[in-house]
Design a protein around this motif. Sequence first.
Motif, PDB file in Angstrom:
ATOM      1  N   ALA A 234       1.007  -1.125  -0.146  1.00  0.00           N
ATOM      2  CA  ALA A 234      -0.059   0.176  -0.109  1.00  0.00           C
ATOM      3  C   ALA A 234       0.890   1.182   0.166  1.00  0.00           C
ATOM      4  CB  ALA A 234      -0.930   0.003   1.257  1.00  0.00           C
ATOM      5  N   ARG A 235       1.858   1.076   0.582  1.00  0.00           N
ATOM      6  CA  ARG A 235       2.840   2.335   0.725  1.00  0.00           C
ATOM      7  C   ARG A 235       3.602   2.542  -0.787  1.00  0.00           C
ATOM      8  NH1 ARG A 235       4.462   0.458   5.576  1.00  0.00           N
ATOM      9  NH2 ARG A 235       6.228  -0.641   4.946  1.00  0.00           N
ATOM     10  N   THR A 236       4.012   1.398  -1.200  1.00  0.00           N
ATOM     11  CA  THR A 236       4.602   1.539  -2.527  1.00  0.00           C
ATOM     12  C   THR A 236       3.417   1.958  -3.555  1.00  0.00           C
ATOM     13  OG1 THR A 236       5.749  -0.544  -2.329  1.00  0.00           O
ATOM     14  CG2 THR A 236       5.140   0.101  -4.611  1.00  0.00           C
ATOM     15  N   ALA A 237       2.206   1.800  -3.334  1.00  0.00           N
ATOM     16  CA  ALA A 237       1.283   2.597  -4.253  1.00  0.00           C
ATOM     17  C   ALA A 237       1.104   3.981  -4.241  1.00  0.00           C
ATOM     18  CB  ALA A 237      -0.227   1.967  -3.900  1.00  0.00           C
ATOM     19  N   GLN A 238       1.280   4.325  -2.778  1.00  0.00           N
ATOM     20  CA  GLN A 238       1.295   6.062  -2.757  1.00  0.00           C
ATOM     21  C   GLN A 238       2.492   6.665  -3.411  1.00  0.00           C
ATOM     22  OE1 GLN A 238      -1.414   7.981  -1.710  1.00  0.00           O
ATOM     23  NE2 GLN A 238       0.044   9.337  -2.532  1.00  0.00           N
ATOM     24  N   LEU A 239       3.734   6.065  -3.152  1.00  0.00           N
ATOM     25  CA  LEU A 239       5.152   6.463  -3.591  1.00  0.00           C
ATOM     26  C   LEU A 239       4.620   6.328  -5.052  1.00  0.00           C
ATOM     27  CD1 LEU A 239       7.541   4.846  -0.901  1.00  0.00           C
ATOM     28  CD2 LEU A 239       6.622   7.339  -1.074  1.00  0.00           C
ATOM     29  N   SER A 240       4.361   5.167  -5.585  1.00  0.00           N
ATOM     30  CA  SER A 240       4.417   5.192  -7.233  1.00  0.00           C
ATOM     31  C   SER A 240       3.330   6.245  -7.795  1.00  0.00           C
ATOM     32  CB  SER A 240       3.833   3.666  -7.576  1.00  0.00           C
ATOM     33  OG  SER A 240       4.947   2.899  -7.277  1.00  0.00           O
ATOM     34  N   ARG A 241       2.292   6.488  -7.269  1.00  0.00           N
ATOM     35  CA  ARG A 241       1.178   7.449  -7.454  1.00  0.00           C
ATOM     36  C   ARG A 241       1.907   8.902  -7.305  1.00  0.00           C
ATOM     37  NH1 ARG A 241      -3.575   7.468  -8.878  1.00  0.00           N
ATOM     38  NH2 ARG A 241      -3.836   5.383  -8.176  1.00  0.00           N
ATOM     39  N   ASP A 242       2.687   9.389  -6.629  1.00  0.00           N
ATOM     40  CA  ASP A 242       3.024  10.489  -6.436  1.00  0.00           C
ATOM     41  C   ASP A 242       4.229  10.699  -7.599  1.00  0.00           C
ATOM     42  OD1 ASP A 242       1.900  11.013  -4.140  1.00  0.00           O
ATOM     43  OD2 ASP A 242       3.704  10.569  -2.624  1.00  0.00           O
ATOM     44  N   ASP A 243       5.376   9.751  -7.975  1.00  0.00           N
ATOM     45  CA  ASP A 243       6.112   9.618  -9.099  1.00  0.00           C
ATOM     46  C   ASP A 243       5.278   9.748 -10.374  1.00  0.00           C
ATOM     47  OD1 ASP A 243       8.110   9.385  -7.412  1.00  0.00           O
ATOM     48  OD2 ASP A 243       8.511   7.421  -7.704  1.00  0.00           O
ATOM     49  N   ALA A 244       4.164   8.804 -10.722  1.00  0.00           N
ATOM     50  CA  ALA A 244       3.357   8.588 -11.795  1.00  0.00           C
ATOM     51  C   ALA A 244       2.866  10.015 -12.162  1.00  0.00           C
ATOM     52  CB  ALA A 244       2.360   7.599 -11.611  1.00  0.00           C
ATOM     53  N   ASP A 245       2.169  10.549 -11.028  1.00  0.00           N
ATOM     54  CA  ASP A 245       1.565  12.080 -11.159  1.00  0.00           C
ATOM     55  C   ASP A 245       2.519  13.202 -11.863  1.00  0.00           C
ATOM     56  OD1 ASP A 245      -0.922  10.933 -10.402  1.00  0.00           O
ATOM     57  OD2 ASP A 245      -0.740  11.946  -8.142  1.00  0.00           O
ATOM     58  N   ALA A 246       3.717  13.040 -11.116  1.00  0.00           N
ATOM     59  CA  ALA A 246       4.495  14.149 -11.928  1.00  0.00           C
ATOM     60  C   ALA A 246       5.254  13.915 -13.134  1.00  0.00           C
ATOM     61  CB  ALA A 246       5.819  13.866 -10.786  1.00  0.00           C
ATOM     62  N   LEU A 247       5.228  12.710 -13.459  1.00  0.00           N
ATOM     63  CA  LEU A 247       5.708  12.144 -14.909  1.00  0.00           C
ATOM     64  C   LEU A 247       4.556  12.392 -16.065  1.00  0.00           C
ATOM     65  CD1 LEU A 247       7.569   8.823 -14.259  1.00  0.00           C
ATOM     66  CD2 LEU A 247       8.742  10.992 -15.275  1.00  0.00           C
ATOM     67  N   ASP A 248       3.488  11.951 -15.516  1.00  0.00           N
ATOM     68  CA  ASP A 248       2.201  12.266 -16.397  1.00  0.00           C
ATOM     69  C   ASP A 248       2.174  14.033 -16.428  1.00  0.00           C
ATOM     70  OD1 ASP A 248       1.575   9.800 -16.310  1.00  0.00           O
ATOM     71  OD2 ASP A 248      -0.095  10.006 -14.761  1.00  0.00           O
ATOM     72  N   ALA A 249       2.434  14.785 -15.586  1.00  0.00           N
ATOM     73  CA  ALA A 249       2.344  16.109 -15.692  1.00  0.00           C
ATOM     74  C   ALA A 249       3.478  16.943 -16.765  1.00  0.00           C
ATOM     75  CB  ALA A 249       2.363  16.921 -14.313  1.00  0.00           C
ATOM     76  N   TRP A 250       4.691  16.085 -16.649  1.00  0.00           N
ATOM     77  CA  TRP A 250       5.722  16.349 -17.576  1.00  0.00           C
ATOM     78  C   TRP A 250       5.237  16.086 -19.105  1.00  0.00           C
ATOM     79  CZ3 TRP A 250      11.209  14.524 -16.331  1.00  0.00           C
ATOM     80  CH2 TRP A 250      12.097  15.008 -17.433  1.00  0.00           C
ATOM     81  N   ALA A 251       4.681  14.598 -19.128  1.00  0.00           N
ATOM     82  CA  ALA A 251       4.335  14.337 -20.792  1.00  0.00           C
ATOM     83  C   ALA A 251       3.242  15.041 -21.084  1.00  0.00           C
ATOM     84  CB  ALA A 251       3.705  12.858 -20.181  1.00  0.00           C
ATOM     85  N   THR A 252       2.066  15.672 -20.230  1.00  0.00           N
ATOM     86  CA  THR A 252       1.322  16.544 -20.826  1.00  0.00           C
ATOM     87  C   THR A 252       1.877  17.787 -21.297  1.00  0.00           C
ATOM     88  OG1 THR A 252      -0.310  15.583 -19.327  1.00  0.00           O
ATOM     89  CG2 THR A 252      -0.936  17.942 -20.233  1.00  0.00           C
ATOM     90  N   GLU A 253       2.912  18.217 -20.800  1.00  0.00           N
ATOM     91  CA  GLU A 253       3.573  19.648 -21.226  1.00  0.00           C
ATOM     92  C   GLU A 253       4.276  19.207 -22.377  1.00  0.00           C
ATOM     93  OE1 GLU A 253       6.722  22.350 -21.833  1.00  0.00           O
ATOM     94  OE2 GLU A 253       6.901  20.352 -20.848  1.00  0.00           O
ATOM     95  N   ALA A 254       4.966  17.937 -22.611  1.00  0.00           N
ATOM     96  CA  ALA A 254       5.982  17.791 -23.411  1.00  0.00           C
ATOM     97  C   ALA A 254       5.004  17.346 -24.773  1.00  0.00           C
ATOM     98  CB  ALA A 254       6.352  16.411 -23.206  1.00  0.00           C
ATOM     99  N   ASP A 255       3.623  16.774 -24.634  1.00  0.00           N
ATOM    100  CA  ASP A 255       3.186  16.436 -25.908  1.00  0.00           C
ATOM    101  C   ASP A 255       2.919  17.454 -26.968  1.00  0.00           C
ATOM    102  OD1 ASP A 255       0.843  14.252 -26.641  1.00  0.00           O
ATOM    103  OD2 ASP A 255       0.163  16.198 -27.150  1.00  0.00           O
ATOM    104  N   SER A 256       2.703  18.791 -26.424  1.00  0.00           N
ATOM    105  CA  SER A 256       2.321  19.996 -27.659  1.00  0.00           C
ATOM    106  C   SER A 256       3.761  20.350 -28.173  1.00  0.00           C
ATOM    107  CB  SER A 256       1.720  21.121 -26.884  1.00  0.00           C
ATOM    108  OG  SER A 256       2.697  21.512 -25.903  1.00  0.00           O
TER     109      SER A 256
END
Length: 337
Positions: A234-256
């Motif tokens: 469960a702790r792994t899930a939360q840590l992974s979610r924080d990392d994934a959210d940051a990478l998703d935000a980066w990808a959204t910005e990079a897409d354009s």
Amino acid sequence: MGPHPAVAAIRLAVRRVLHDILTERSETPPASGGQPLVLVACSGGADSMALASALAFEAPRLSVLAGAVTVDHGLQAGSELRAAEVVARLGAMRLDPVESVAVTVGREGGPEAAARDARYTALDAAAERHRAAAVLLGHTRDDQAETVLLGLARGSGTRSLAGMAAVSGPAGRYRRPFLQLDRQTARKACLVQSIPVWDDPHNADPAYTRSRLRHEGLPALEKALGKGVVEALARTAQLSRDDADALDAWATEADSRVRDGAGQLECAKLYALPPAVRRRVLRRALIAAGAPAGSLFARHIEEVDRLITGWRGQGAINLPGRVEARRQGGRLVVRQG
């Protein structure tokens, strides 16, 4: 004398979520105004019955209306009778509205995924119909651990290891108050309150992957590694979610930035991105073209990624949802066939 510790724990978890919902409404008041309605999705099992009981107790104290929905998947003989029994029990808790919704489960993605898709479609419709502020789901810390292990087995990347979010769905519709509580706490809360529960035989059927993981996989891990595996996952899930959210935000910005004037993905610009960001941009493009998110695995993304990083003149790649990806004239062309 206060309530049993298990009952106190489930009530506190629901109270916190209701406070969050009320705070959000105060910051952005809805046009309809009035008291918010919160629904609980209830199968009749221990987790969701415990959640329903906690919502029934806490909602009136916070001037929140509380209702419930049970979904009849029609996968077992007598399922409509079971649904009627659940509706009666929820009504006895003074939840209102309470309704049973029958669905037809398809076959796409396998039985578990098809049932889940049908269930969420029904819950979305119920939330819209009743103008509910939120729908509470009874997933526990044990469910979270199972979800993380299933994601690990699929090799689907950081996002799949992030498990289930405490808040998800359109406009944060779905809330999971019990993600920090174990399954036994919910079952104990039902026992001490004399709440009848229904144990779905599918949850013990070894034909289902999650059932095998629950009854064989996790116990074997705990035997080999000791107690605390569920909490660690469960702790792994939360840590992974924080990392994934940051990478998703980066990808959204990079897409354009990696598209040309016509909106086509440029292979040279994709190549320059960090691999984790590039794969997210590719995944977004495949889903936008019609590939079902739940059917896209790491191996699919890797095949498309090789069109960028390992170009040898290979042909088009066929993907779930009849989506095709090919490299053409320095561009990555993604379309549905």
